[in-house]
Design an enzyme around this catalytic site. Structure first.
Site, PDB file in Angstrom:
ATOM      1  N   TYR A   3       0.839  -1.212   0.000  1.00 39.63           N
ATOM      2  CA  TYR A   3       0.000   0.000   0.000  1.00 39.63           C
ATOM      3  C   TYR A   3       0.868   1.255   0.000  1.00 39.63           C
ATOM      4  O   TYR A   3       0.668   2.169  -0.812  1.00 39.63           O
ATOM      5  CB  TYR A   3      -0.919  -0.016   1.241  1.00 39.63           C
ATOM      6  CG  TYR A   3      -1.584   1.307   1.551  1.00 39.63           C
ATOM      7  CD1 TYR A   3      -2.626   1.794   0.768  1.00 39.63           C
ATOM      8  CD2 TYR A   3      -1.175   2.075   2.648  1.00 39.63           C
ATOM      9  CE1 TYR A   3      -3.241   3.012   1.066  1.00 39.63           C
ATOM     10  CE2 TYR A   3      -1.787   3.288   2.950  1.00 39.63           C
ATOM     11  CZ  TYR A   3      -2.812   3.752   2.155  1.00 39.63           C
ATOM     12  OH  TYR A   3      -3.413   4.954   2.446  1.00 39.63           O
TER      13      TYR A   3
HETATM   14  P1  NAD Z   1     -12.285   5.299   1.901  1.00 45.01           P
HETATM   15  O1  NAD Z   1     -12.085   3.924   1.365  1.00 45.01           O
HETATM   16  O2  NAD Z   1     -13.345   5.499   2.928  1.00 45.01           O
HETATM   17  O3  NAD Z   1     -12.507   6.336   0.704  1.00 45.01           O
HETATM   18  C1  NAD Z   1     -11.911   6.170  -0.571  1.00 45.01           C
HETATM   19  C2  NAD Z   1     -13.032   6.211  -1.610  1.00 45.01           C
HETATM   20  O4  NAD Z   1     -12.455   6.148  -2.915  1.00 45.01           O
HETATM   21  C3  NAD Z   1     -14.005   5.036  -1.506  1.00 45.01           C
HETATM   22  O5  NAD Z   1     -15.330   5.499  -1.282  1.00 45.01           O
HETATM   23  C4  NAD Z   1     -13.890   4.307  -2.856  1.00 45.01           C
HETATM   24  O6  NAD Z   1     -15.120   3.778  -3.311  1.00 45.01           O
HETATM   25  C5  NAD Z   1     -13.336   5.410  -3.758  1.00 45.01           C
HETATM   26  N1  NAD Z   1     -12.570   4.901  -4.899  1.00 45.01           N
HETATM   27  C6  NAD Z   1     -11.537   4.021  -4.874  1.00 45.01           C
HETATM   28  N2  NAD Z   1     -11.077   3.809  -6.122  1.00 45.01           N
HETATM   29  C7  NAD Z   1     -11.822   4.584  -6.951  1.00 45.01           C
HETATM   30  C8  NAD Z   1     -11.825   4.791  -8.362  1.00 45.01           C
HETATM   31  N3  NAD Z   1     -10.968   4.139  -9.177  1.00 45.01           N
HETATM   32  N4  NAD Z   1     -12.733   5.642  -8.888  1.00 45.01           N
HETATM   33  C9  NAD Z   1     -13.630   6.287  -8.090  1.00 45.01           C
HETATM   34  N5  NAD Z   1     -13.673   6.121  -6.743  1.00 45.01           N
HETATM   35  C10 NAD Z   1     -12.779   5.284  -6.184  1.00 45.01           C
HETATM   36  O7  NAD Z   1     -10.856   5.750   2.503  1.00 45.01           O
HETATM   37  P2  NAD Z   1     -10.455   6.974   3.429  1.00 45.01           P
HETATM   38  O8  NAD Z   1      -9.969   6.428   4.710  1.00 45.01           O
HETATM   39  O9  NAD Z   1     -11.514   8.012   3.383  1.00 45.01           O
HETATM   40  O10 NAD Z   1      -9.170   7.510   2.634  1.00 45.01           O
HETATM   41  C11 NAD Z   1      -9.276   8.527   1.640  1.00 45.01           C
HETATM   42  C12 NAD Z   1      -7.877   8.752   1.032  1.00 45.01           C
HETATM   43  O11 NAD Z   1      -6.966   9.157   2.063  1.00 45.01           O
HETATM   44  C13 NAD Z   1      -7.275   7.501   0.397  1.00 45.01           C
HETATM   45  O12 NAD Z   1      -6.591   7.868  -0.771  1.00 45.01           O
HETATM   46  C14 NAD Z   1      -6.312   6.980   1.456  1.00 45.01           C
HETATM   47  O13 NAD Z   1      -5.232   6.263   0.892  1.00 45.01           O
HETATM   48  C15 NAD Z   1      -5.835   8.286   2.078  1.00 45.01           C
HETATM   49  N6  NAD Z   1      -5.391   8.146   3.461  1.00 45.01           N
HETATM   50  C16 NAD Z   1      -6.259   7.736   4.431  1.00 45.01           C
HETATM   51  C17 NAD Z   1      -5.814   7.626   5.745  1.00 45.01           C
HETATM   52  C18 NAD Z   1      -6.711   7.169   6.864  1.00 45.01           C
HETATM   53  O14 NAD Z   1      -6.207   7.027   7.999  1.00 45.01           O
HETATM   54  N7  NAD Z   1      -7.998   6.967   6.643  1.00 45.01           N
HETATM   55  C19 NAD Z   1      -4.494   7.952   6.068  1.00 45.01           C
HETATM   56  C20 NAD Z   1      -3.636   8.328   5.033  1.00 45.01           C
HETATM   57  C21 NAD Z   1      -4.094   8.461   3.736  1.00 45.01           C
HETATM   58  C1  UGA Z   2      -4.114   3.859   8.566  1.00 43.05           C
HETATM   59  C2  UGA Z   2      -5.038   3.707   7.354  1.00 43.05           C
HETATM   60  O1  UGA Z   2      -5.746   2.485   7.428  1.00 43.05           O
HETATM   61  C3  UGA Z   2      -4.287   3.779   6.045  1.00 43.05           C
HETATM   62  O2  UGA Z   2      -5.214   3.818   4.978  1.00 43.05           O
HETATM   63  C4  UGA Z   2      -3.454   5.022   6.067  1.00 43.05           C
HETATM   64  O3  UGA Z   2      -2.801   5.247   4.908  1.00 43.05           O
HETATM   65  C5  UGA Z   2      -2.511   4.999   7.252  1.00 43.05           C
HETATM   66  O4  UGA Z   2      -3.313   4.989   8.438  1.00 43.05           O
HETATM   67  C6  UGA Z   2      -1.631   6.205   7.306  1.00 43.05           C
HETATM   68  O5  UGA Z   2      -1.463   6.819   8.355  1.00 43.05           O
HETATM   69  O6  UGA Z   2      -1.060   6.533   6.286  1.00 43.05           O
HETATM   70  P1  UGA Z   2      -2.875   2.237  10.181  1.00 43.05           P
HETATM   71  O7  UGA Z   2      -1.924   3.152  10.832  1.00 43.05           O
HETATM   72  O8  UGA Z   2      -2.490   0.816  10.021  1.00 43.05           O
HETATM   73  O9  UGA Z   2      -3.294   2.708   8.727  1.00 43.05           O
HETATM   74  O10 UGA Z   2      -4.227   2.422  11.006  1.00 43.05           O
HETATM   75  P2  UGA Z   2      -5.235   1.381  11.648  1.00 43.05           P
HETATM   76  O11 UGA Z   2      -5.814   0.510  10.613  1.00 43.05           O
HETATM   77  O12 UGA Z   2      -6.181   2.160  12.468  1.00 43.05           O
HETATM   78  O13 UGA Z   2      -4.278   0.496  12.612  1.00 43.05           O
HETATM   79  C7  UGA Z   2      -3.515   1.073  13.660  1.00 43.05           C
HETATM   80  C8  UGA Z   2      -2.823  -0.022  14.441  1.00 43.05           C
HETATM   81  O14 UGA Z   2      -3.814  -0.837  15.090  1.00 43.05           O
HETATM   82  C9  UGA Z   2      -1.983  -0.981  13.582  1.00 43.05           C
HETATM   83  O15 UGA Z   2      -0.802  -1.317  14.269  1.00 43.05           O
HETATM   84  C10 UGA Z   2      -2.866  -2.235  13.481  1.00 43.05           C
HETATM   85  O16 UGA Z   2      -2.151  -3.440  13.342  1.00 43.05           O
HETATM   86  C11 UGA Z   2      -3.588  -2.207  14.808  1.00 43.05           C
HETATM   87  N1  UGA Z   2      -4.884  -2.919  14.772  1.00 43.05           N
HETATM   88  C12 UGA Z   2      -5.783  -2.670  13.799  1.00 43.05           C
HETATM   89  C13 UGA Z   2      -5.157  -3.822  15.779  1.00 43.05           C
HETATM   90  O17 UGA Z   2      -4.316  -4.078  16.678  1.00 43.05           O
HETATM   91  N2  UGA Z   2      -6.371  -4.457  15.777  1.00 43.05           N
HETATM   92  C14 UGA Z   2      -7.304  -4.222  14.824  1.00 43.05           C
HETATM   93  O18 UGA Z   2      -8.404  -4.834  14.874  1.00 43.05           O
HETATM   94  C15 UGA Z   2      -7.017  -3.304  13.802  1.00 43.05           C
END
Ligand code: NAD
Ligand code: UGA
Length: 312
Positions: free
Chosen positions: A149
């Site tokens: 990822y």
């Molecule tokens: P999410 O999965 O809730 O939202 C992403 C959306 O993109 C989804 O609704 C999905 O249907 C849509 N999508 C995916 N591929 C597509 C395509 N080809 N065309 C049109 N739509 C498409 O995820 P999120 O947590 O809201 O994350 C949003 C963005 O932020 C992502 O790019 C993710 O990598 C990034 N991000 C999220 C986190 C986090 O902690 N949630 C952290 C770092 C980066």
């Molecule tokens: C999150 C998002 O899922 C990614 O899309 C994003 O890009 C990333 O943050 C980011 O900061 O860039 P992550 O940090 O793995 O990734 O966040 P969580 O999925 O909330 O997990 C946090 C920690 O909790 C990880 O160590 C994971 O292994 C742990 N975890 C998760 C558990 O111990 N139990 C669970 O049921 C789920």
């Protein structure tokens, strides 16, 4: 007033951003294909309020199948949040989805962006581009992702940079650090912890629970994202973090205080690709975007807990 395009508008962060924009008086065009990574019904629910707004238009389309030109002609700027998230599920056959939705979709949109006068193209990058870092990380730190990822997020971020460098597309990449709050994705840790607590099920912790994250509240992320659009900076990358390093065992204590519920913790083997710690140095975002995270973990987790409780 011209509209903003929000890709990934039905997702956790995209829907929160679009709501904030529309509430602030900006017209928004949203694109999302509602991938089945998690329930598409949940994504439709995220759009419930927006779909009734005059200043919101929704296109249920895949960025890889749609012609972006007519949309980009209409908009002032692009918030590109569509993507395939999730660190732990990016291995094996599933990598294809990461390749398509993170790298190819971004490249397609950037190609089209070359032909249009945009105020800004803001890309949702990730802390996972760094890999393992033991201390507070600066943007110039060497990026060495340890999950597939993270590789795709870094590749897309580099594409944003090179379309600015070669063609002047006004890109800015924001490295979000583990975002939480209402609408959080159901695969993420806080969602799973709260869901298990509410059902009186065991909470699974991958590893010993001493891994730390810089958890960032979704409204703070939205604020930083809008500031990036409105600022004069281009071709730059910013850390967007909540400002505090917290381990998962301490998260359980906070959740216990919030809910009054007793967690049953089960420890399992850590996942390959999970990093041990993340912590953002946000000095650059403070200086150039005026971004300060406002929400502490106790407040933010309470908001998420109440949302999940009322939703279940
Ligand atoms: P999410 O999965 O809730 O939202 C992403 C959306 O993109 C989804 O609704 C999905 O249907 C849509 N999508 C995916 N591929 C597509 C395509 N080809 N065309 C049109 N739509 C498409 O995820 P999120 O947590 O809201 O994350 C949003 C963005 O932020 C992502 O790019 C993710 O990598 C990034 N991000 C999220 C986190 C986090 O902690 N949630 C952290 C770092 C980066
Ligand atoms: C999150 C998002 O899922 C990614 O899309 C994003 O890009 C990333 O943050 C980011 O900061 O860039 P992550 O940090 O793995 O990734 O966040 P969580 O999925 O909330 O997990 C946090 C920690 O909790 C990880 O160590 C994971 O292994 C742990 N975890 C998760 C558990 O111990 N139990 C669970 O049921 C789920």
């Amino acid at each position: 007033m011209k509209a903003y395009l929000v890709t990934g508008v039905a997702g956790f962060i995209g829907s929160t951003l679009a709501e904030r924009l529309v509430r602030s008086g900006y017209p928004v065009i949203g694109v999302d294909c509602l991938t089945d990574y998690y329930s598409p019904e949940r994504k439709v629910k995220n759009l419930r309020w927006l779909l009734h707004q005059r200043h919101f238009r929704f296109h249920r389309e895949d960025l890889l199948k749609l012609d972006p030109d007519p949309l980009l002609k209409e908009v002032e700027g692009v918030f590109h949040l569509a993507g395939q998230p999730g660190v732990r599920s990016s291995w094996g056959q599933d990598f294809t989805g990461y390749l398509h939705n993170n790298i190819l979709a971004t490249q397609t949109l950037l190609e089209s962006a070359r032909k249009h006068e945009l105020r800004k193209f803001v890309y949702a990058s990730s802390s996972s581009v760094y890999g393992n870092c033991n201390s507070s990380v600066l943007e110039e730190q060497l990026c060495q992702p340890v999950s597939p990822y993270g590789v795709t997020k870094l590749a897309a971020e580099q594409l944003c940079y090179l379309y600015w460098y070669n063609y002047g597309v006004p890109t800015v990449s924001l490295r979000y650090f583990t975002v939480y709050g209402p609408r959080q994705r159901p695969d993420m840790a806080f969602y799973r912890f709260i869901d298990a607590l509410l059902r009186d099920d065991p909470i699974t912790i991958y590893g010993d629970g001493n891994q730390t994250r810089d958890f960032t509240y979704v409204d703070d992320v939205v604020e930083a994202t809008i500031r990036a659009m409105e600022s004069d900076v281009v071709g730059e990358t910013f850390n967007i973090g909540g400002g505090r390093s917290l381990d998962l065992n301490t998260v359980q204590d906070i959740l216990h205080q919030i809910s009054g519920l007793e967690p049953h913790l089960v420890y399992e083997a850590p996942f390959q690709g999970d990093v041990q710690s993340t912590l953002a140095n946000t000095e650059k975002a403070r200086r150039l975007l005026g971004f300060y995270p406002r929400t502490c973990i106790e407040e933010g987790l309470l908001e998420q807990y109440l949302w999940q409780k009322n939703d279940s």
